[in-house]
Design a protein around this motif. Structure first.
Motif, PDB file in Angstrom:
ATOM      1  N   PHE A 257       0.835  -1.201   0.000  1.00  0.00           N
ATOM      2  CA  PHE A 257       0.000   0.000   0.000  1.00  0.00           C
ATOM      3  C   PHE A 257       0.872   1.254   0.000  1.00  0.00           C
ATOM      4  N   ARG A 270      -4.103   1.531  -2.633  1.00  0.00           N
ATOM      5  CA  ARG A 270      -3.402   0.608  -3.527  1.00  0.00           C
ATOM      6  C   ARG A 270      -2.456   1.377  -4.450  1.00  0.00           C
ATOM      7  N   ASN A 354     -11.793   2.535   2.300  1.00  0.00           N
ATOM      8  CA  ASN A 354     -10.974   1.335   2.421  1.00  0.00           C
ATOM      9  C   ASN A 354      -9.740   1.499   1.531  1.00  0.00           C
ATOM     10  N   GLN A 356      -8.152  -0.486  -0.181  1.00  0.00           N
ATOM     11  CA  GLN A 356      -8.299  -1.219  -1.446  1.00  0.00           C
ATOM     12  C   GLN A 356      -9.130  -0.442  -2.464  1.00  0.00           C
TER      13      GLN A 356
END
Length: 363
Positions: A257, A270, A354, A356
């Motif tokens: 990350f 990401r 989040n 992601q």
């Protein structure tokens, strides 16, 4: 029969007012047999010019076009065995639907029961069997578009080319015709190239999308790949709605990350696979409005609400980040469910996501 298509270093140069410009600049592309590939981009990006070169209506300034490995760059359009569906239906108003669809077969010298069978099969594909004795002006816009498609399909083209075929239809008909065109293409297994500037058409219909910008391919991939991992700021902004937040990539952790700093806050997201920035460089954080959450503290940043729009199924909030350029607005989309709290404007809230759901790319 499905065919493959290859473009090798295709360019198209024009001269306007004694100045040269590249409408298409060194495009390379491999199209798989049976694939539905969409050329997506704004007006003037080169997508229609590329399609017209494939069709034989334009000649490349340089490069090669190959179909199943055979060079067709200088083969006349009428000898390429391709089908082209135009934005304008171009139906003959004085001919019945049957005769419109049969026209290409008659030019080939076909007639009789064999021709009639092919015409009726093509009309059945597009759901217009009962309309063969009507005239174009007796049909709706969606029906006329299906006649134009049947007129091409009856010739059994090796490759189906479609240039903005739904732009003249209203929103409801466009939605219906997207489904119909995709169904027919899959049933026939025909290779299809489709030009549009409508991102929803591209996302819902395509196996792959080629995003063009100023004559170049910015990115080529599946709809999900382009939406989740845009290669450039242009693709991120053009495909769907996106918040593009400028900041700095300060580190990449052991989980892969990125640590992204903006307005004195550090956020995790990401790392983009297509176009990752270097640690220590200016970068861009891409977050979709539907992935932002309100009043959560983890991976969060303070934002002030400056406007809200009730859309029925959701509430769209326009927000600014505290501490940076207040003219840069971002969007947050919250589903509207029973009991959903509606936050007033000029309220500062904690906005999170989040890790992601965000992606860091070069700015």
């Amino acid at each position: 029969m499905s065919v493959s298509l290859t473009l090798k270093n295709i360019s198209r140069r024009y001269v306007k007012d004694n100045e040269e410009f590249m409408a298409v600049d060194n495009v390379n592309l491999e199209v798989n047999p049976g694939e539905f590939l969409t050329f997506l981009g704004p007006s003037g990006c080169g997508k229609t010019t590329t399609l017209r070169m494939i069709a034989g209506f334009e000649t490349p300034t340089s490069g090669q076009i190959l179909m199943d490995g055979v060079d067709i760059t200088h083969v006349p359009a009428n000898e390429r065995g391709l089908g082209f569906v135009f934005q304008n239906y171009a139906l003959f108003p004085h001919m019945k639907i049957f005769d419109n669809v049969a026209y290409g077969l008659k030019i080939r010298g076909e007639s009789g029961e064999s021709m009639a069978k092919k015409v009726r099969e093509a009309l059945a594909m597009v759901g217009l069997t009962k309309e063969e004795n009507r005239y174009p002006n007796q049909l709706s816009g969606g029906q006329q578009q299906r006649v134009a498609l049947a007129r091409v399909l009856v010739l059994r083209p090796k490759l189906l080319l479609m240039d903005e075929p739904l732009s003249n239809l209203d929103a409801k008909l466009r939605l219906h015709m997207r489904t119909e065109i995709r169904r027919i293409q899959r049933d026939l297994g025909i290779t299809c190239l489709y030009v549009t500037h409508d991102q929803k058409e591209a996302l819902t219909m395509s196996d792959r999308i080629m995003v063009m910008n100023r004559g170049h391919i910015d990115q080529l991939g599946t709809p999900m790949n382009l939406y989740e991992d845009p290669a450039t700021p242009f693709v991120a902004d053009f495909i769907g709605q996106a918040n593009l937040i400028h900041g700095k990539l300060t580190a990449i952790d052991d989980n892969g990350f990125g640590h992204f700093t903006v307005a004195g806050k550090e956020l995790l997201a990401r790392m983009g696979q297509q176009n990752p920035p270097a640690v220590g460089s200016e970068a861009l954080l891409v977050i979709r409005p539907e992935n932002l959450r309100m009043n959560e503290t983890e991976n969060a940043i303070p934002m002030r609400i400056i406007n809200r729009l009730f859309e029925g199924d959701r509430i769209d909030y326009h927000v600014v980040i505290d501490g940076i350029n207040q003219e840069k607005h971002f969007s947050m989309s919250v589903p509207f469910l029973p009991g959903t709290e509606i936050v007033e404007t000029d309220t500062t809230v904690s906005v999170s996501f989040n890790p992601q759901a965000g992606v860091i790319i070069k700015s």
